[in-house]
Design an enzyme around this catalytic site. Structure first.
Site, PDB file in Angstrom:
ATOM      1  N   LYS A  36       0.822  -1.202   0.000  1.00  0.00           N
ATOM      2  CA  LYS A  36       0.000   0.000   0.000  1.00  0.00           C
ATOM      3  C   LYS A  36       0.859   1.255   0.000  1.00  0.00           C
ATOM      4  O   LYS A  36       0.546   2.247  -0.670  1.00  0.00           O
ATOM      5  CB  LYS A  36      -0.944   0.001   1.200  1.00  0.00           C
ATOM      6  CG  LYS A  36      -2.086  -1.003   1.111  1.00  0.00           C
ATOM      7  CD  LYS A  36      -2.986  -0.895   2.316  1.00  0.00           C
ATOM      8  CE  LYS A  36      -4.241  -1.734   2.156  1.00  0.00           C
ATOM      9  NZ  LYS A  36      -3.950  -3.164   2.037  1.00  0.00           N
ATOM     10  N   GLU A  41      -3.024   6.925   7.821  1.00  0.00           N
ATOM     11  CA  GLU A  41      -3.778   7.885   7.032  1.00  0.00           C
ATOM     12  C   GLU A  41      -4.687   8.705   7.952  1.00  0.00           C
ATOM     13  O   GLU A  41      -5.133   8.212   8.991  1.00  0.00           O
ATOM     14  CB  GLU A  41      -4.649   7.181   5.991  1.00  0.00           C
ATOM     15  CG  GLU A  41      -3.884   6.495   4.895  1.00  0.00           C
ATOM     16  CD  GLU A  41      -4.813   5.782   3.930  1.00  0.00           C
ATOM     17  OE1 GLU A  41      -6.018   5.645   4.254  1.00  0.00           O
ATOM     18  OE2 GLU A  41      -4.354   5.372   2.852  1.00  0.00           O
ATOM     19  N   HIS A  56     -14.259  -2.695   9.078  1.00  0.00           N
ATOM     20  CA  HIS A  56     -13.552  -2.363   7.844  1.00  0.00           C
ATOM     21  C   HIS A  56     -13.722  -3.436   6.777  1.00  0.00           C
ATOM     22  O   HIS A  56     -12.963  -3.474   5.809  1.00  0.00           O
ATOM     23  CB  HIS A  56     -12.065  -2.109   8.104  1.00  0.00           C
ATOM     24  CG  HIS A  56     -11.806  -1.088   9.168  1.00  0.00           C
ATOM     25  ND1 HIS A  56     -12.123   0.241   9.009  1.00  0.00           N
ATOM     26  CD2 HIS A  56     -11.281  -1.205  10.409  1.00  0.00           C
ATOM     27  CE1 HIS A  56     -11.790   0.905  10.107  1.00  0.00           C
ATOM     28  NE2 HIS A  56     -11.283   0.049  10.974  1.00  0.00           N
ATOM     29  N   ARG A  95      -6.519  -8.343  -8.438  1.00  0.00           N
ATOM     30  CA  ARG A  95      -7.262  -9.603  -8.534  1.00  0.00           C
ATOM     31  C   ARG A  95      -8.722  -9.298  -8.781  1.00  0.00           C
ATOM     32  O   ARG A  95      -9.132  -8.127  -8.810  1.00  0.00           O
ATOM     33  CB  ARG A  95      -7.119 -10.397  -7.237  1.00  0.00           C
ATOM     34  CG  ARG A  95      -7.546  -9.585  -6.004  1.00  0.00           C
ATOM     35  CD  ARG A  95      -7.553 -10.401  -4.747  1.00  0.00           C
ATOM     36  NE  ARG A  95      -7.673  -9.603  -3.540  1.00  0.00           N
ATOM     37  CZ  ARG A  95      -8.796  -9.104  -3.055  1.00  0.00           C
ATOM     38  NH1 ARG A  95      -9.922  -9.296  -3.702  1.00  0.00           N
ATOM     39  NH2 ARG A  95      -8.806  -8.400  -1.937  1.00  0.00           N
TER      40      ARG A  95
END
Length: 666
Positions: free
Chosen positions: A116, A200, A235, A292
């Site tokens: 990420k 973040e 999440h 994917r």
């Protein structure tokens, strides 16, 4: 095209790939762990090869065994599905080295987007807007804590190599950061073998919108529009839909073109998803790219009339994309509900057990909706059948329920109807919760953001509603009919005959956290049944298996009753009640259970002990942390008290119901 492919996965995605491959004339090879020897995906394929013990790390993550199976069976290509090895650069390279086609993107693209933090740096260079945060390599606790303080709370910790909600924590204030980071790193290491994290800024009321992209080896790349995946818990996505409500053509084009640019930047081939976090004002930021197929891909298939698995197979075989961008269009609206073996009322705690009863609405399976249809469609993608077990080793998904309609209102109505017809017995499920969710005002009005479930918690988790008399009467009728059918011994007769008066019998049921009684008076032509609210005459009209029809007063009542041991499940008018029957004869002499025990809610591993023997704690204090089904579960003190003894050490495996520690209240 290929003549034979191996499917390096399990569950519904393996079944889905097998169905599409068969339609295209290909033979398929399944791989399976010891826990999956009788699984649906094994039966769905032409051949099957065992690859190891139940834990994924000993089977589905052992790519050398999977490659050996492919070579031994003569497969030309390997489809990785999603999860497990689907985004593993090493696996993709190993396939190529063995002369096998990896049905997915090139290893270089997986590497570029697999981290990420690296992906965000790449997008930053391409001028794609990013959420403020830290995406670097330094991982010292003190340094990361300082970065979070500088960004400003709340912040979101995310596993750099992660996905699926694993290794994610929202930190509301500075003093909570170190504990959250430690927990996040443990879960990331356990799920992905990599404990690196990024930070973040946590946006308030954001929407999660993703773009489906597809690229071939001829340089063509398209986007198949967007999916809104905002409704989440822990999440992890709960409901997905396409197209995203409120999306303007201009914003759709901007996000689609940004997603295609991201795919081109890494030389992408095959199916991929570029995920964005969007503000309510329409601004959006790049989050990550999943290299994917996604779990929620069916909603894209339904609105575009495509089969994305077929596209994957054709592109992997070197064929061009079946459609150009100008040939793709949106038709209607689609919703997907993820039906899980979990208990929403207990923090969505996963449930394990055997699907002793599974009834689904009439539906198509693994079907891509043809563009231009005006009739509603219900579709079920599932990798389990009645009688199968949901084990602690893998994701507890039972099925994906997908509905399509000419507009969102029609798709939503069809989803509510389909959920009313979905019946699961043998373990906890989220079916009733999903029905409340799709019928809730915020979802019906498309007032969407990732905090919807938490913000509307009270409405989505209303107080328990006791079973009304018609539901109780259906259960009573089913019980009386089964006793009557037993027949035989005249001394055990349940006909209710008495020389000097009618028999009155009291049935004692559990109902939520309470007990309730239903009184039955035996009469010549039926019964009279009463609860705390009313009394009605009752007679059985028809009994066909689990379908029960009765006459209650002047009303015709029919429903489904399933007996699971001493627990009755009843479905009536789209609602489900669970009524444990307390049979006094069956439990005569049994003692009350002992207190002072804190037990494991499911099989798992102890990963952290947070107290010492002799510690005095307050109610709600965390005592230890278990890992089960790839998620962490904190065991907390049920009351003020003293920890008497710790019965396990870190690393120990524990069985469901095992006493974890001794605890004295007070």
């Amino acid at each position: 095209m290929f003549h034979k492919i191996l499917i390096a996965n399990r569950g519904e995605i393996a079944c889905r790939v097998a169905a599409t491959a068969r339609r295209l004339g290909m033979r398929t090879v399944a791989v399976y762990s010891e826990a999956d020897a009788l699984a649906a995906h094994v039966a769905a394929c032409d051949e099957a090869v065992p690859i190891g013990p139940a834990p994924a790390k000993d089977s589905y993550l052992r790519f050398e065994r999977i490659i050996e199976a492919a070579l031994a069976t003569g497969a030309q290509a390997i489809h990785p599905g999603y999860g497990f090895l689907s985004e593993n650069e090493g696996f993709a390279r190993a396939c190529a080295d063995a002369g096998l086609v990896f049905i997915g993107p090139p290893p270089e693209a997986i590497r570029a987007m697999g981290s990420k933090s690296a992906a965000k740096r790449l997008m930053e260079e391409a001028n794609v807007p990013l959420v403020p945060g830290y995406h670097g390599e330094r991982q010292e606790t003190e340094f990361l804590h300082g970065q979070a303080d500088a960004i400003g709370y709340p912040v979101l910790l995310k596993a750099s190599a992660g996905g699926g909600g694993k290794g994610m924590r929202v930190v509301e204030k500075s003093e909570d950061f170190d504990a959250a980071l430690a927990s996040c790193k443990r879960e990331a290491l356990g799920s992905f073998g990599d404990d690196r994290v990024l930070i973040e800024k946590y946006l308030t009321r954001p929407r999660h919108i993703e773009i489906q992209v597809f690229a071939d080896t001829q340089g063509n790349c398209v986007y198949l529009f967007e999916r809104d995946c905002s409704v989440q818990r822990r999440h992890q996505k709960v409901l997905e839909e396409a197209p995203a409500p409120g999306m303007t053509p201009e914003r759709r084009a901007a996000m689609g073109e940004a997603a295609v640019a991201a795919a081109r930047a890494v030389g992408y081939v095959g199916a991929g998803t570029v995920e964005f976090i969007a503000n309510q004002d329409g601004s959006f930021y790049f989050m990550e790219m999943n290299t994917r197929l996604q779990v929620e891909h069916p909603v894209t298939e339904m609105i575009t009339g495509t089969d994305l698995v077929e596209w994957q197979l054709r592109v992997a075989a070197g064929q061009p994309l079946p459609k150009r961008q100008d040939e793709l269009q949106i038709n209607g609206h689609a919703l997907e509900a993820r039906i899980y073996a979990e208990n929403p009322e207990k923090g969505f705690l996963p449930s394990i057990g055997t699907l002793r009863h599974l009834r689904t609405p009439d539906a198509l399976h693994f079907h891509a909706q043809a563009a231009g249809s005006n009739e509603g469609v219900t579709r079920i993608d599932s990798g389990v059948r009645e009688g199968d077990a949901i084990s602690p080793y893998y994701d507890p998904m039972i099925a994906k329920l997908i509905t399509w309609g000419p507009d969102r209102e029609a798709a939503l109505a069809l989803m509510a109807q389909a959920l009313s017809q979905y019946q699961v017995v043998g373990l906890a499920s989220n079916v009733a919760f999903l029905k409340r969710l799709v019928q809730s005002q915020p979802f019906a009005e498309a007032d969407l953001d990732t905090g919807l479930i938490a913000r509307h918690h009270d409405a989505l988790f209303p107080p328990h509603r006791p079973a009304p008399l018609p539901a109780s009467a259906l259960v009573a009728a089913s019980l009386l009919a089964s006793e009557r059918q037993a027949g035989g011994d005249p001394w055990a007769s349940t006909g209710g005959f008495r020389l000097n008066g009618a028999l009155t019998r009291v049935l004692d049921f559990g109902d939520g956290d309470t007990r309730r009684q239903v009184a039955i008076v035996y009469e010549a032509d039926g019964w009279r049944i009463s609860d705390d609210e009313r009394t009605e005459a009752m007679r059985i009209v028809d009994m066909r298996g689990q379908e029960v029809a009765i006459r209650l007063g002047h009303a015709a009542v029919h429903g489904t009753v399933v007996r699971d041991g001493e627990v009755f499940h009843v479905w009536w008018q789209g609602s489900h009640w669970t009524l444990p029957w307390h049979d006094p004869m069956a439990h005569a002499g049994e003692a009350e259970g002992e207190g002072g025990r804190l037990t494991a809610p499911m099989p798992g591993k102890i990963i952290a002990l947070l107290v010492e023997p002799g510690a005095k704690v307050e109610r709600g204090a965390p005592l230890l942390v278990m890992e089960a089904m790839k998620m962490e579960h904190t065991i907390s003190a049920p009351a003020d008290g003293t920890v008497e003894a710790l019965l396990y050490r870190v690393g120990d495996q524990v069985a469901e119901g095992a006493q974890l520690l001794g605890f004295v209240v007070g």
